[in-house]
Design an enzyme around this catalytic site. Structure first.
Site, PDB file in Angstrom:
ATOM      1  N   TYR A  32       0.862  -1.185   0.000  1.00 46.72           N
ATOM      2  CA  TYR A  32       0.000   0.000   0.000  1.00 46.72           C
ATOM      3  C   TYR A  32       0.897   1.232   0.000  1.00 46.72           C
ATOM      4  CZ  TYR A  32      -3.730   3.143   1.791  1.00 46.72           C
ATOM      5  OH  TYR A  32      -4.644   4.163   1.990  1.00 46.72           O
ATOM      6  N   LYS A  58      -1.240  -1.059  -4.261  1.00 46.26           N
ATOM      7  CA  LYS A  58      -2.222   0.027  -4.282  1.00 46.26           C
ATOM      8  C   LYS A  58      -1.415   1.316  -4.308  1.00 46.26           C
ATOM      9  CE  LYS A  58      -6.082   2.048  -1.655  1.00 46.26           C
ATOM     10  NZ  LYS A  58      -5.699   3.337  -1.068  1.00 46.26           N
TER      11      LYS A  58
END
Length: 320
Positions: free
Chosen positions: A143, A173
Protein backbone atom coordinates in the site's frame (compact mmCIF):
# COMPACT_ATOMS: atom_id res chain seq x y z
CA UNK A 1 1.47 -20.91 -2.53
CA UNK A 2 -2.20 -19.97 -2.93
CA UNK A 3 -3.27 -17.45 -5.49
CA UNK A 4 -6.51 -15.48 -5.74
CA UNK A 5 -9.54 -16.91 -7.46
CA UNK A 6 -8.80 -14.38 -10.16
CA UNK A 7 -6.54 -11.38 -10.49
CA UNK A 8 -7.56 -8.43 -8.34
CA UNK A 9 -8.78 -5.92 -10.91
CA UNK A 10 -11.55 -3.44 -11.70
CA UNK A 11 -12.99 -1.31 -8.94
CA UNK A 12 -12.15 -2.07 -5.32
CA UNK A 13 -14.03 -0.07 -2.69
CA UNK A 14 -11.92 1.18 0.21
CA UNK A 15 -14.53 0.42 2.83
CA UNK A 16 -15.70 2.75 5.57
CA UNK A 17 -15.92 1.42 9.12
CA UNK A 18 -19.47 2.17 10.34
CA UNK A 19 -19.69 3.54 13.86
CA UNK A 20 -22.37 4.44 16.35
CA UNK A 21 -22.79 7.97 17.60
CA UNK A 22 -20.72 6.92 20.63
CA UNK A 23 -17.78 5.83 18.52
CA UNK A 24 -18.26 2.09 18.78
CA UNK A 25 -18.12 -0.02 15.61
CA UNK A 26 -21.55 -0.72 14.16
CA UNK A 27 -21.06 -4.26 12.88
CA UNK A 28 -24.79 -4.71 12.33
CA UNK A 29 -24.90 -2.70 9.08
CA UNK A 30 -22.02 -4.38 7.25
CA UNK A 31 -24.34 -6.95 5.66
CA UNK A 32 -26.46 -4.14 4.19
CA UNK A 33 -23.27 -2.38 3.11
CA UNK A 34 -22.11 -5.45 1.14
CA UNK A 35 -25.47 -5.69 -0.63
CA UNK A 36 -25.41 -1.97 -1.45
CA UNK A 37 -21.95 -2.17 -3.03
CA UNK A 38 -22.83 -5.19 -5.13
CA UNK A 39 -26.40 -4.32 -6.12
CA UNK A 40 -26.35 -0.52 -6.34
CA UNK A 41 -22.75 0.30 -7.27
CA UNK A 42 -21.61 -2.83 -9.10
CA UNK A 43 -18.51 -3.10 -6.92
CA UNK A 44 -17.57 -6.63 -5.86
CA UNK A 45 -14.10 -6.31 -4.33
CA UNK A 46 -13.14 -4.44 -1.18
CA UNK A 47 -10.11 -3.13 0.71
CA UNK A 48 -10.81 -3.27 4.46
CA UNK A 49 -9.23 -1.33 7.36
CA UNK A 50 -7.28 1.07 5.19
CA UNK A 51 -7.21 4.86 5.41
CA UNK A 52 -10.90 5.26 4.60
CA UNK A 53 -11.71 2.51 7.09
CA UNK A 54 -9.77 4.30 9.86
CA UNK A 55 -7.80 1.09 10.35
CA UNK A 56 -5.00 2.74 12.27
CA UNK A 57 -7.52 4.36 14.63
CA UNK A 58 -8.89 0.95 15.61
CA UNK A 59 -7.54 -1.47 18.17
CA UNK A 60 -6.10 -4.79 17.00
CA UNK A 61 -9.16 -6.54 18.43
CA UNK A 62 -11.49 -4.20 16.52
CA UNK A 63 -9.53 -4.66 13.29
CA UNK A 64 -9.85 -8.42 13.65
CA UNK A 65 -13.60 -8.19 14.25
CA UNK A 66 -14.15 -5.81 11.34
CA UNK A 67 -12.19 -8.10 9.02
CA UNK A 68 -14.18 -11.13 10.17
CA UNK A 69 -17.51 -9.38 9.59
CA UNK A 70 -16.61 -8.29 6.06
CA UNK A 71 -15.38 -11.77 5.14
CA UNK A 72 -18.47 -13.40 6.65
CA UNK A 73 -20.98 -11.01 5.09
CA UNK A 74 -19.20 -11.00 1.76
CA UNK A 75 -19.09 -14.77 1.34
CA UNK A 76 -20.64 -15.79 -2.01
CA UNK A 77 -21.34 -12.12 -2.77
CA UNK A 78 -17.95 -10.42 -3.09
CA UNK A 79 -15.17 -11.47 -5.45
CA UNK A 80 -12.28 -10.48 -3.20
CA UNK A 81 -11.81 -9.16 0.32
CA UNK A 82 -8.33 -7.71 0.88
CA UNK A 83 -7.47 -6.80 4.47
CA UNK A 84 -5.04 -4.02 5.24
CA UNK A 85 -2.84 -5.28 8.11
CA UNK A 86 -0.26 -2.51 8.26
CA UNK A 87 0.73 -1.22 11.70
CA UNK A 88 3.61 0.57 13.41
CA UNK A 89 4.32 -2.63 15.35
CA UNK A 90 5.66 -5.54 13.32
CA UNK A 91 4.15 -7.98 15.82
CA UNK A 92 0.69 -6.45 15.48
CA UNK A 93 0.96 -6.51 11.70
CA UNK A 94 1.96 -10.17 11.77
CA UNK A 95 -0.91 -11.00 14.11
CA UNK A 96 -3.37 -9.31 11.77
CA UNK A 97 -1.86 -11.08 8.76
CA UNK A 98 -2.20 -14.49 10.40
CA UNK A 99 -5.77 -13.67 11.38
CA UNK A 100 -6.64 -12.62 7.81
CA UNK A 101 -5.44 -16.01 6.59
CA UNK A 102 -7.40 -17.85 9.28
CA UNK A 103 -10.72 -16.18 8.41
CA UNK A 104 -10.41 -16.77 4.66
CA UNK A 105 -9.50 -13.33 3.35
CA UNK A 106 -8.37 -13.16 -0.28
CA UNK A 107 -5.26 -11.08 0.33
CA UNK A 108 -3.44 -8.73 2.68
CA UNK A 109 -1.95 -5.29 2.17
CA UNK A 110 0.63 -3.36 4.18
CA UNK A 111 1.75 0.26 4.17
CA UNK A 112 5.19 1.48 5.19
CA UNK A 113 5.81 2.10 8.92
CA UNK A 114 5.49 5.84 9.31
CA UNK A 115 6.81 6.83 12.76
CA UNK A 116 10.18 5.08 12.85
CA UNK A 117 10.52 4.99 9.08
CA UNK A 118 12.50 2.66 6.82
CA UNK A 119 15.48 4.54 5.44
CA UNK A 120 15.76 2.83 2.08
CA UNK A 121 14.09 0.34 -0.23
CA UNK A 122 15.83 -2.74 1.16
CA UNK A 123 14.86 -1.90 4.74
CA UNK A 124 11.22 -1.42 3.69
CA UNK A 125 11.17 -4.70 1.76
CA UNK A 126 12.64 -6.55 4.75
CA UNK A 127 9.85 -5.20 6.95
CA UNK A 128 7.18 -6.19 4.42
CA UNK A 129 8.78 -9.64 4.07
CA UNK A 130 8.35 -10.28 7.80
CA UNK A 131 4.64 -9.46 7.58
CA UNK A 132 4.06 -11.48 4.42
CA UNK A 133 5.76 -14.51 6.00
CA UNK A 134 3.07 -14.57 8.70
CA UNK A 135 0.48 -15.43 6.01
CA UNK A 136 2.47 -17.39 3.40
CA UNK A 137 -0.61 -18.64 1.55
CA UNK A 138 -2.16 -15.20 0.97
CA UNK A 139 -1.49 -12.81 -1.91
CA UNK A 140 0.44 -9.80 -0.62
CA UNK A 141 0.00 -6.19 -1.77
CA UNK A 142 2.03 -3.10 -0.91
CA UNK A 143 0.00 0.00 0.00
CA UNK A 144 1.93 2.98 -1.36
CA UNK A 145 0.65 6.23 0.14
CA UNK A 146 3.64 8.53 0.71
CA UNK A 147 1.61 11.67 1.42
CA UNK A 148 0.38 10.06 4.67
CA UNK A 149 3.31 7.82 5.62
CA UNK A 150 6.04 10.32 4.76
CA UNK A 151 8.01 7.41 3.27
CA UNK A 152 9.21 8.71 -0.09
CA UNK A 153 10.64 5.46 -1.46
CA UNK A 154 9.53 5.19 -5.07
CA UNK A 155 7.21 2.34 -5.89
CA UNK A 156 9.20 1.65 -9.06
CA UNK A 157 12.29 0.84 -6.98
CA UNK A 158 10.33 -1.38 -4.64
CA UNK A 159 8.78 -3.40 -7.48
CA UNK A 160 12.21 -3.94 -8.97
CA UNK A 161 13.36 -5.95 -5.94
CA UNK A 162 10.38 -7.16 -3.99
CA UNK A 163 9.29 -10.37 -5.71
CA UNK A 164 12.56 -12.17 -5.10
CA UNK A 165 12.15 -11.47 -1.38
CA UNK A 166 8.36 -11.92 -1.14
CA UNK A 167 7.15 -14.71 -3.46
CA UNK A 168 3.51 -14.02 -2.54
CA UNK A 169 3.74 -10.42 -3.77
CA UNK A 170 0.94 -9.76 -6.25
CA UNK A 171 0.88 -5.98 -6.72
CA UNK A 172 0.31 -2.62 -5.14
CA UNK A 173 -2.22 0.03 -4.28
CA UNK A 174 -0.63 3.20 -5.66
CA UNK A 175 -2.15 6.15 -3.80
CA UNK A 176 -0.01 8.97 -5.12
CA UNK A 177 -0.25 11.55 -7.90
CA UNK A 178 3.25 10.80 -9.26
CA UNK A 179 2.29 9.41 -12.66
CA UNK A 180 5.95 9.13 -13.66
CA UNK A 181 6.52 6.66 -10.83
CA UNK A 182 3.30 4.81 -11.62
CA UNK A 183 4.08 4.71 -15.33
CA UNK A 184 7.45 3.15 -14.62
CA UNK A 185 5.79 0.57 -12.38
CA UNK A 186 3.73 -0.45 -15.42
CA UNK A 187 6.42 -0.13 -18.08
CA UNK A 188 9.11 -2.06 -16.24
CA UNK A 189 6.84 -4.90 -15.11
CA UNK A 190 4.88 -5.80 -18.23
CA UNK A 191 5.83 -9.48 -18.04
CA UNK A 192 5.19 -9.94 -14.31
CA UNK A 193 1.37 -9.78 -14.26
CA UNK A 194 1.20 -7.60 -11.17
CA UNK A 195 -2.07 -6.03 -10.06
CA UNK A 196 -1.32 -2.33 -10.40
CA UNK A 197 -4.21 -0.64 -8.63
CA UNK A 198 -4.45 3.14 -8.80
CA UNK A 199 -5.60 4.96 -5.67
CA UNK A 200 -6.30 8.54 -6.75
CA UNK A 201 -9.92 8.42 -7.87
CA UNK A 202 -10.01 11.75 -9.67
CA UNK A 203 -7.05 10.74 -11.89
CA UNK A 204 -8.09 7.18 -12.66
CA UNK A 205 -8.55 7.64 -16.41
CA UNK A 206 -4.96 8.86 -16.73
CA UNK A 207 -3.78 5.77 -14.88
CA UNK A 208 -5.89 3.49 -17.09
CA UNK A 209 -4.21 4.94 -20.16
CA UNK A 210 -0.85 4.15 -18.57
CA UNK A 211 -1.86 0.57 -17.85
CA UNK A 212 -3.53 0.42 -14.45
CA UNK A 213 -5.26 -2.93 -13.98
CA UNK A 214 -7.78 -1.58 -11.48
CA UNK A 215 -8.40 0.97 -8.77
CA UNK A 216 -8.89 1.14 -5.02
CA UNK A 217 -10.72 4.19 -3.70
CA UNK A 218 -13.21 5.68 -1.29
CA UNK A 219 -15.50 7.24 -3.88
CA UNK A 220 -16.31 3.82 -5.34
CA UNK A 221 -18.51 3.31 -2.28
CA UNK A 222 -21.02 5.79 -3.71
CA UNK A 223 -19.75 6.65 -7.23
CA UNK A 224 -18.93 3.08 -8.21
CA UNK A 225 -21.70 2.92 -10.80
CA UNK A 226 -20.53 6.09 -12.54
CA UNK A 227 -16.88 4.99 -12.40
CA UNK A 228 -17.78 1.58 -13.81
CA UNK A 229 -19.39 3.40 -16.74
CA UNK A 230 -16.04 5.10 -17.32
CA UNK A 231 -14.21 1.76 -17.19
CA UNK A 232 -16.68 0.23 -19.65
CA UNK A 233 -16.26 3.14 -22.07
CA UNK A 234 -12.48 2.83 -21.81
CA UNK A 235 -12.62 -0.92 -22.48
CA UNK A 236 -14.63 -0.41 -25.67
CA UNK A 237 -12.21 2.36 -26.69
CA UNK A 238 -14.85 5.08 -26.47
CA UNK A 239 -12.36 7.52 -25.02
CA UNK A 240 -14.58 10.56 -25.47
CA UNK A 241 -17.28 9.03 -23.26
CA UNK A 242 -14.68 7.84 -20.76
CA UNK A 243 -13.31 11.36 -20.52
CA UNK A 244 -16.78 12.82 -20.02
CA UNK A 245 -17.39 10.38 -17.15
CA UNK A 246 -14.04 11.29 -15.58
CA UNK A 247 -14.73 15.00 -15.85
CA UNK A 248 -18.15 14.52 -14.27
CA UNK A 249 -16.59 12.66 -11.34
CA UNK A 250 -13.91 15.34 -11.07
CA UNK A 251 -16.54 18.07 -10.83
CA UNK A 252 -17.89 16.50 -7.66
CA UNK A 253 -14.49 15.70 -6.15
CA UNK A 254 -13.15 19.16 -6.96
CA UNK A 255 -16.22 20.72 -5.32
CA UNK A 256 -15.87 18.78 -2.07
CA UNK A 257 -12.09 19.24 -1.98
CA UNK A 258 -12.66 22.98 -1.80
CA UNK A 259 -15.01 22.48 1.15
CA UNK A 260 -12.54 20.23 2.97
CA UNK A 261 -12.74 16.55 2.14
CA UNK A 262 -11.49 13.53 4.04
CA UNK A 263 -12.63 10.45 5.94
CA UNK A 264 -15.26 12.37 7.94
CA UNK A 265 -16.85 13.78 4.82
CA UNK A 266 -16.70 10.41 3.05
CA UNK A 267 -18.68 8.86 5.90
CA UNK A 268 -21.25 11.63 5.66
CA UNK A 269 -21.64 11.32 1.88
CA UNK A 270 -21.97 7.54 2.06
CA UNK A 271 -24.69 7.91 4.72
CA UNK A 272 -26.46 10.44 2.52
CA UNK A 273 -26.33 8.39 -0.69
CA UNK A 274 -26.80 4.85 0.64
CA UNK A 275 -29.02 5.46 3.64
CA UNK A 276 -26.74 3.20 5.69
CA UNK A 277 -25.58 5.03 8.82
CA UNK A 278 -21.80 5.34 8.80
CA UNK A 279 -21.67 7.41 11.97
CA UNK A 280 -18.93 9.80 13.01
CA UNK A 281 -15.19 9.22 12.67
CA UNK A 282 -12.85 8.45 15.55
CA UNK A 283 -11.06 11.40 17.15
CA UNK A 284 -8.99 13.33 16.33
CA UNK A 285 -11.19 13.56 13.22
CA UNK A 286 -14.37 15.57 13.61
CA UNK A 287 -17.82 14.90 12.22
CA UNK A 288 -18.67 16.61 8.93
CA UNK A 289 -20.76 19.74 9.32
CA UNK A 290 -24.40 20.14 8.34
CA UNK A 291 -23.26 22.83 5.90
CA UNK A 292 -20.96 20.35 4.15
CA UNK A 293 -23.74 17.76 3.90
CA UNK A 294 -26.18 20.25 2.43
CA UNK A 295 -23.65 21.47 -0.14
CA UNK A 296 -22.61 17.93 -1.09
CA UNK A 297 -26.23 16.85 -1.47
CA UNK A 298 -26.96 19.78 -3.77
CA UNK A 299 -23.89 19.06 -5.90
CA UNK A 300 -24.72 15.35 -6.19
CA UNK A 301 -28.19 16.26 -7.42
CA UNK A 302 -26.89 18.85 -9.88
CA UNK A 303 -24.61 16.20 -11.45
CA UNK A 304 -27.45 13.64 -11.56
CA UNK A 305 -25.57 11.38 -9.15
CA UNK A 306 -28.49 11.63 -6.76
CA UNK A 307 -32.19 12.29 -7.26
CA UNK A 308 -34.88 12.97 -4.71
CA UNK A 309 -36.17 9.43 -5.19
CA UNK A 310 -32.63 8.04 -4.66
CA UNK A 311 -32.17 9.96 -1.43
CA UNK A 312 -32.30 7.55 1.45
CA UNK A 313 -32.70 8.03 5.18
CA UNK A 314 -29.20 9.46 5.28
CA UNK A 315 -30.43 12.84 4.05
CA UNK A 316 -29.73 16.09 5.81
CA UNK A 317 -32.88 15.85 7.86
CA UNK A 318 -31.54 12.78 9.64
CA UNK A 319 -28.14 14.34 10.32
CA UNK A 320 -28.01 15.26 13.98
Amino acid sequence: MAFPKKKLQGLVAATITPMTEHGEINYSVIGRYVDYLVEEQGVKSIFVNGTTGEGLSLSVSERRQVAEEWVTQGRNKLDQVVIHVGALSLKESQELARHAAEIGADGIAVLAPFFLKPGNTDVLINFLKEVAAAAPALPFYYYHIPALTGVKIRAEELLDRIQEKIPTFQGLKFSDTDLLDFGQCVDQNRQRQFALLFGVDEQLLSALVMGATGAVGSTYNYLGKKTNQMLEAFERKDFSSALNHQFCIQRFINFVFKLGFGVSQTKAIMTLVSGIPMGPPRPPLQKASREFIAAAEAKLKSLDFLSSTDLKDGSLESWS
